[in-house]
Motif scaffolding. Structure first.
Motif, PDB file in Angstrom:
ATOM      1  N   UNK A  75       0.824  -1.218   0.000  1.00 44.42           N
ATOM      2  CA  UNK A  75       0.000   0.000   0.000  1.00 44.42           C
ATOM      3  C   UNK A  75       0.852   1.260   0.000  1.00 44.42           C
ATOM      4  N   UNK A  76       2.037   1.185   0.577  1.00 44.48           N
ATOM      5  CA  UNK A  76       2.911   2.355   0.644  1.00 44.48           C
ATOM      6  C   UNK A  76       3.393   2.785  -0.739  1.00 44.48           C
ATOM      7  N   UNK A  86      -6.634   4.241   1.528  1.00 45.04           N
ATOM      8  CA  UNK A  86      -7.698   3.372   1.018  1.00 45.04           C
ATOM      9  C   UNK A  86      -7.236   1.917   0.934  1.00 45.04           C
ATOM     10  N   UNK A  87      -6.040   1.710   0.405  1.00 41.67           N
ATOM     11  CA  UNK A  87      -5.534   0.342   0.279  1.00 41.67           C
ATOM     12  C   UNK A  87      -5.300  -0.291   1.650  1.00 41.67           C
ATOM     13  N   UNK A  88      -4.858   0.512   2.611  1.00 44.34           N
ATOM     14  CA  UNK A  88      -4.649  -0.028   3.959  1.00 44.34           C
ATOM     15  C   UNK A  88      -5.970  -0.415   4.615  1.00 44.34           C
ATOM     16  N   UNK A  89      -6.968   0.445   4.504  1.00 47.80           N
ATOM     17  CA  UNK A  89      -8.262   0.150   5.123  1.00 47.80           C
ATOM     18  C   UNK A  89      -8.920  -1.063   4.472  1.00 47.80           C
ATOM     19  N   UNK A  90      -8.975  -1.062   3.139  1.00 50.64           N
ATOM     20  CA  UNK A  90      -9.626  -2.179   2.442  1.00 50.64           C
ATOM     21  C   UNK A  90      -8.833  -3.471   2.595  1.00 50.64           C
ATOM     22  N   UNK A  91      -7.502  -3.366   2.589  1.00 46.89           N
ATOM     23  CA  UNK A  91      -6.682  -4.549   2.792  1.00 46.89           C
ATOM     24  C   UNK A  91      -6.870  -5.147   4.176  1.00 46.89           C
ATOM     25  N   UNK A 162      -7.494   3.411  12.929  1.00 53.16           N
ATOM     26  CA  UNK A 162      -8.610   2.922  12.114  1.00 53.16           C
ATOM     27  C   UNK A 162      -8.434   1.449  11.751  1.00 53.16           C
ATOM     28  N   UNK A 163      -7.215   1.060  11.349  1.00 56.97           N
ATOM     29  CA  UNK A 163      -7.012  -0.339  10.979  1.00 56.97           C
ATOM     30  C   UNK A 163      -7.137  -1.256  12.197  1.00 56.97           C
ATOM     31  N   UNK A 187     -12.878   7.430   4.819  1.00 54.90           N
ATOM     32  CA  UNK A 187     -12.120   8.046   3.734  1.00 54.90           C
ATOM     33  C   UNK A 187     -12.743   9.361   3.291  1.00 54.90           C
ATOM     34  N   UNK A 188     -14.069   9.338   3.096  1.00 58.99           N
ATOM     35  CA  UNK A 188     -14.735  10.562   2.648  1.00 58.99           C
ATOM     36  C   UNK A 188     -14.611  11.661   3.688  1.00 58.99           C
TER      37      UNK A 188
END
Length: 197
Positions: A75-76, A86-91, A162-163, A187-188
């Motif tokens: 994600x980095x 976004x990639x960190x949260x969804x991942x 958050x994660x 995110x929003x």
């Protein structure tokens, strides 16, 4: 050519099974009997191949980071700070709600459930988590889409919060869809209202 007796098990498969036990039960909640049963080996083979329980746990942590948790480092490499988050949260959602893996997070479980005798394990997990947060902070320091008044360190800490929250919610039974809705709102809100993008 003389040689030792070949192993009757595959170490990689055994390590994957140990990882799953630690992930499901945490370090403190996992016994040697749990490990040998899951790995399909006896204690002698476990000690000879992986060391003691703590050494095995360190190897399981390494496997966790480079296999199911590899998305975090990947994600980095995303082009913008928003894409990184976004990639960190969804991942994290995919990792902690997978149909074939334990729900929740190995490191979160292990940090919060360690007795005093297991303090070295707890400190190791904390050190790894701090290193991950520092890497995220450095990535945010390079991000062109963050305003000058957005503190990269505070943002990195918020994203880790958050994660971690996602992992706890997943372990509590929240579904992938529910967590995706929460991530979308985060995110929003973060990138529209907070001034961080």
């Amino acid at each position: 050519m003389p040689g030792g007796r070949p192993r009757a098990f595959d170490p990689d498969t055994a390590l994957d099974r140990a990882l799953e036990v630690f992930w499901r039960q945490g370090y403190e909640g996992t016994s040697m009997a749990d490990l040998t049963a899951a790995m399909g080996i006896n204690r002698t083979s476990l000690y000879a191949t992986f060391g003691n329980k703590e050494q095995l746990f360190h190897q399981a942590l390494d496997r966790y980071v480079t296999s199911p948790g590899a998305f975090a480092a990947e994600a980095l490499e995303a082009p913008t700070a928003r894409a990184v988050v976004e990639r960190l949260l969804l991942g994290t959602i995919e990792l902690t709600t997978g149909p074939h893996t334990p729900h929740g997070c190995l490191s979160v479980n292990s940090v919060h459930a360690c007795a005093p005798d297991s303090a070295p394990v707890r400190q190791e997990v904390i050190a790894r988590r701090m290193a991950g947060e520092a890497a995220l902070r450095r990535r945010f320091e390079q991000a062109a889409d963050l305003p000058a008044d957005c503190d990269p360190q505070v943002l990195a800490r918020l994203v880790h919060t958050l994660t971690d929250g996602i992992a706890v919610q997943a372990a509590s039974g929240h579904t992938r869809e529910q967590l995706r809705q929460a991530a979308d709102l985060a995110l929003r809100t973060l990138f529209r209202l907070s001034g961080c993008g």
